[in-house]
Design a protein around this motif. Structure first.
Motif, mmCIF file in Angstrom:
data_model
loop_
_atom_site.group_PDB
_atom_site.id
_atom_site.type_symbol
_atom_site.label_atom_id
_atom_site.label_comp_id
_atom_site.label_asym_id
_atom_site.label_seq_id
_atom_site.Cartn_x
_atom_site.Cartn_y
_atom_site.Cartn_z
ATOM 1 N N THR A 171 0.911 -1.234 -0.113
ATOM 2 C CA THR A 171 0.190 0.051 -0.003
ATOM 3 C C THR A 171 0.968 1.286 0.126
ATOM 4 O O THR A 171 2.025 1.178 0.149
ATOM 5 N N ARG A 172 0.157 2.431 -0.457
ATOM 6 C CA ARG A 172 0.831 3.431 -0.408
ATOM 7 C C ARG A 172 1.334 3.884 1.075
ATOM 8 O O ARG A 172 2.312 4.713 1.283
ATOM 9 N N LEU A 173 0.388 3.809 2.182
ATOM 10 C CA LEU A 173 1.063 4.088 3.437
ATOM 11 C C LEU A 173 2.268 3.023 3.732
ATOM 12 O O LEU A 173 3.295 3.624 4.467
ATOM 13 N N VAL A 192 5.536 13.356 2.209
ATOM 14 C CA VAL A 192 4.892 12.499 3.295
ATOM 15 C C VAL A 192 4.815 13.262 4.495
ATOM 16 O O VAL A 192 5.979 13.916 4.835
ATOM 17 N N ASN A 193 3.679 13.237 4.986
ATOM 18 C CA ASN A 193 3.457 13.745 6.341
ATOM 19 C C ASN A 193 3.886 12.893 7.172
ATOM 20 O O ASN A 193 3.562 11.993 7.907
ATOM 21 N N ASN B 99 11.033 3.677 -5.561
ATOM 22 C CA ASN B 99 11.665 5.040 -5.348
ATOM 23 C C ASN B 99 10.862 5.880 -6.387
ATOM 24 O O ASN B 99 10.569 7.187 -5.677
ATOM 25 N N LEU B 100 10.887 5.667 -7.415
ATOM 26 C CA LEU B 100 10.093 6.667 -8.330
ATOM 27 C C LEU B 100 8.489 6.917 -8.013
ATOM 28 O O LEU B 100 7.952 7.950 -7.833
ATOM 29 N N GLU B 101 7.918 5.793 -7.403
ATOM 30 C CA GLU B 101 6.535 6.105 -6.813
ATOM 31 C C GLU B 101 6.544 6.792 -5.856
ATOM 32 O O GLU B 101 5.590 7.567 -5.705
ATOM 33 N N ARG B 108 -2.683 11.366 -7.367
ATOM 34 C CA ARG B 108 -3.534 10.251 -7.362
ATOM 35 C C ARG B 108 -3.805 9.943 -8.597
ATOM 36 O O ARG B 108 -4.775 8.924 -8.716
ATOM 37 N N ASP B 109 -3.411 10.447 -9.729
ATOM 38 C CA ASP B 109 -3.711 9.929 -11.053
ATOM 39 C C ASP B 109 -2.770 8.715 -11.664
ATOM 40 O O ASP B 109 -1.904 8.878 -12.279
ATOM 41 N N ARG B 110 -3.545 7.522 -11.403
ATOM 42 C CA ARG B 110 -2.612 6.453 -11.597
ATOM 43 C C ARG B 110 -1.992 6.358 -12.951
ATOM 44 O O ARG B 110 -0.973 5.801 -13.262
ATOM 45 N N ASP B 111 -3.026 6.675 -14.065
ATOM 46 C CA ASP B 111 -2.608 6.486 -15.489
ATOM 47 C C ASP B 111 -1.329 7.566 -15.495
ATOM 48 O O ASP B 111 -0.420 7.433 -16.169
#
Lengths: 309, 237
Positions: A171-173, A192-193, B99-101, B108-111
Motif C-alpha cells: 500500500t501507499r501507506l 509524506v506527512n 523510489n519513483l513511486e 492520485r492520477d494512476r495513469d
C-alpha cells in the motif's frame, strides 16, 4: 505422547502471540529508534477491554456462540488500543521528537507504569478469568495434542501477520512507512506527512497488540493488570532476536522464542535431574536475549542496528 | 520578462547559534534556470533547506504568490516544489520502481503516474534495467539519475538541485548536465546549487554568488563568466 512434538506445538502457539506483540516494538523502533516500553501495557489494555465487552455480551446474549463473543471483544478492543496508542504518541513521545534518545525511553517506562496503575484502578488487582466460551476440543496431531483454541490462535495470528505484510509491502501507506524508516527528511521531501506516518505506525502496532492481548488471555484463561509487563519484555526479546526494526525478524523471533521457551520448559526438569522445574520457563527468553546481545547484536535478520546502537 | 515564480526576502538560516545564511534576497522567474554558486560552507545548501522547510528559516519566501515560510515540508512539496538533496537521498532499501513511486506520493492520477514512470525509464535506460533492484545497489551516478527522476515524478513547478554533480566521474557529470538542460527545456523552473561553477554557469540563465551566508554577486550567467573576480575565486583562473 511425544513430548518434543507437544512442546513444539505449544511453543509455536505461544510464539505466534509473541510475534504479534514483537511487531509493534519493531515497527516503532524501525521508524523512531524508540523502544516503546508501553507496548506491553497496550496489549494488556486490549485484553482487559475485550474481557469487559465479552462479559457484557454474555450477560445480554448468553446463547451467542463463543467465537462471536470474542469477535465482539476484538471489535471494541482493537479501536480502543488504536486510540490509546495514538494518544500516547501524541502526548508522551511527539514533544520529545528532538530530545536526546534517553528522554523518550524513560518516558515510555513512565507511560507503562501509568497504564498499569490505571488498569489496576479500573479492573482491580485480582486475576480476571477468561470465560470458557471457545471450543476446547483436543485433536491428535503427529502423536501430540492440539486444541481448537490453539488452532484458532495460530490462524488469527497468521492472518493478522499476513494483513500487516500486505499493508507494509503493497500500500501507499506501507511504502511511506518504509521510506520514513530510512530517512524522515527525504520522506518529507516526497510530500509524506511524517508525523502522520509515525502516528499510523503506533496505531497499527496497537491494533495488532489488541489481537495479541485477546489471544494470550484466551490461551491462559486469565488477564491481569500486570500481564503486559512480562509479555512486553518477552516480545521485546523476540524482536531483538529477529533483528529489531525488521518486520520478518519480529515474526521469526517471536516463533523461535516461543519454541525455545516451550522446549526449555519441557526438558529443564530432565536436564537438571528435577532440580529446576518448568516454572523456570521465563528464564529462557532472557537467556536468549543475553546470548543475542553478546553474539549477534543485530539479531538474526537485522543488518543495520549493530553499528548504530 | 516572465512572471516571478519564487521571491525570497531577508532569508536567514541558523543552526543553534551559528548563522549559515544571513539575510539574502533573490528571485527566480518562471521557466528560468538559476544557479547559486559559492564555496563550501557559503550557505547554499542551507538556503535550499530553508526554502523546503527542512530547517526553520526567518524571512519571507513567496512562491507563485503564496507564502511558503512557516509551512511544513510536505505542504511545500504539495505546492509544487521538489528538491534533490545533497548526497541524493535515495531510499536504498526500496526498489528503483518504489523510489519513483515515492516521488509521485502526492499524486492520485494512476495513469499519469504510470506514464511518467515509463517516461523516466525511456530517459534513463539504466533505471529501466534495474527497476526491480534495491536502489542501494546502484552506482553513484545511477543513484543521482534516480534522485532526479524521482523528483520529477511529482511534476514540480520548481526543481531545487543540491550539488547534483558532487562525487561523480566526469562522464557522469556530463550526463547529469545534459539531463538538467533537457528538464529546463521542458519548461521546468530550476534552482541549481553547485560548487562546480563551470558547469553551473554554462547551464544557467542567471547566477547568484554566495559567500559566508550573504550574496556577493548576481547577474546573467554569461556576464559572470567574464567577471574577473569570480574567475579568480571560483573558476581557478
Amino acid at each position: 505422547m511425544d513430548i518434543f512434538t507437544q512442546q513444539l506445538i505449544n511453543g509455536l502457539v505461544l510464539g505466534s502471540i509473541y510475534a504479534l506483540v514483537a511487531l509493534g516494538y519493531t515497527m516503532v523502533y524501525g521508524i523512531l529508534e524508540l523502544i516503546n516500553f508501553a507496548h506491553g501495557e497496550v496489549t494488556m489494555i486490549g485484553a482487559m477491554v475485550a474481557l469487559t465487552v465479552i462479559g457484557v455480551v454474555m450477560g445480554a446474549a448468553p446463547d451467542l456462540p463463543g467465537l462471536m463473543m470474542v469477535a465482539a471483544g476484538l471489535l471494541v478492543a482493537i479501536p480502543a488500543c488504536m486510540a490509546l496508542a495514538f494518544g500516547i504518541e501524541k502526548v508522551a513521545y511527539r514533544p520529545l521528537r528532538r530530545a536526546p534518545r534517553l528522554a523518550p525511553l524513560i518516558t515510555a517506562i513512565g507511560v507503562s507504569i501509568i497504564l498499569q496503575n490505571l488498569a489496576m484502578l479500573v479492573w482491580g488487582r485480582q486475576y480476571i478469568s477468561f470465560p470458557p466460551i471457545l471450543p476446547h476440543n483436543q485433536h491428535e496431531f503427529l502423536g501430540a495434542h492440539i486444541t481448537d483454541l490453539q488452532i484458532f490462535i495460530v490462524l488469527i495470528s497468521l492472518l493478522t501477520m499476513a494483513i500487516l505484510v500486505l499493508l507494509v509491502e503493497k500500500t501507499r501507506l506501507g511504502r511511506a512507512m518504509r521510506a520514513t524508516a530510512q530517512s524522515k527528511e527525504v520522506a518529507e521531501l516526497m510530500g509524506v506527512n511524517v508525523d502522520r506516518v509515525i502516528s499510523a505506525t503506533f496505531v497499527i502496532g496497537a491494533a495488532i497488540a489488541a489481537v495479541a492481548g485477546v489471544m494470550v488471555s484466551a490461551y491462559y484463561g486469565l488477564a491481569h493488570y500486570y500481564m503486559g509487563f512480562m509479555l512486553g519484555l518477552k516480545a521485546f526479546s523476540a524482536a531483538v532476536l529477529g533483528g529489531i526494526g525488521n518486520i520478518a525478524g519480529a515474526m521469526l523471533g517471536g516463533l523461535l522464542l516461543g519454541v525455545i521457551e516451550a522446549l526449555g520448559a519441557g526438558y529443564i526438569g530432565d536436564l537438571t535431574g528435577g532440580f529446576l522445574g518448568s516454572h523456570y520457563q521465563d528464564v529462557f527468553a532472557f537467556f536468549v536475549l543475553i546470548l543475542v546481545l553478546v553474539f549477534r547484536p543485530s539479531g538474526l535478520l537485522g543488518e543495520r542496528v549493530a553499528h548504530r546502537a | 520578462m516572465a512572471m516571478t515564480l519564487l521571491r525570497v526576502q531577508g532569508l536567514c538560516v541558523a543552526y543553534g547559534g551559528i548563522q549559515a545564511v544571513r539575510g539574502i534576497d533573490f528571485e527566480v522567474a518562471e521557466g528560468e534556470l538559476v544557479c547559486l554558486i559559492g564555496a563550501n560552507g557559503a550557505g547554499k545548501s542551507s538556503t535550499l533547506k530553508g526554502l523546503m522547510g527542512l530547517v526553520r528559516p526567518q524571512g519571507e519566501i513567496w512562491f507563485a504568490g503564496e507564502r511558503l515560510h512557516r509551512l511544513a515540508t510536505h505542504a511545500i512539496v504539495a505546492r509544487g516544489l521538489a528538491m534533490v538533496p545533497e548526497g541524493r537521498g535515495i531510499f536504498g532499501r526500496l526498489t528503483v520502481a518504489e523510489n519513483l513511486e515515492m516521488g509521485a506520493y502526492l499524486r492520485r492520477d494512476r495513469d499519469g503516474i504510470r506514464a511518467d514512470i515509463a517516461r523516466a525509464y525511456d530517459l534513463f535506460e539504466r533505471l529501466a534495467e534495474r527497476r526491480g533492484q534495491l536502489a542501494g545497489t546502484l552506482s553513484g551516478g545511477e543513484q543521482q539519475m534516480l534522485a532526479i527522476a524521482r523528483a520529477m515524478m511529482g511534476r514540480p513547478r520548481l526543481l531545487l538541485l543540491d550539488e547534483p554533480s558532487m562525487g561523480l566521474a566526469p562522464l557522469m557529470v556530463q550526463k547529469i548536465h545534459q539531463t538538467i538542460a533537457s528538464i529546463a527545456s521542458e519548461g521546468v523552473t530550476i534552482l541549481l546549487v553547485e560548487q562546480n561553477a563551470h558547469m553551473a554557469l554554462a547551464l544557467s540563465h542567471r547566477a547568484y554568488v554566495m559567500e559566508s551566508g550573504v550574496m556577493t554577486l548576481s547577474g546573467a550567467a554569461a556576464e559572470l563568466r567574464g567577471n574577473a573576480d569570480l574567475r579568480a575565486a571560483y573558476l581557478g583562473e
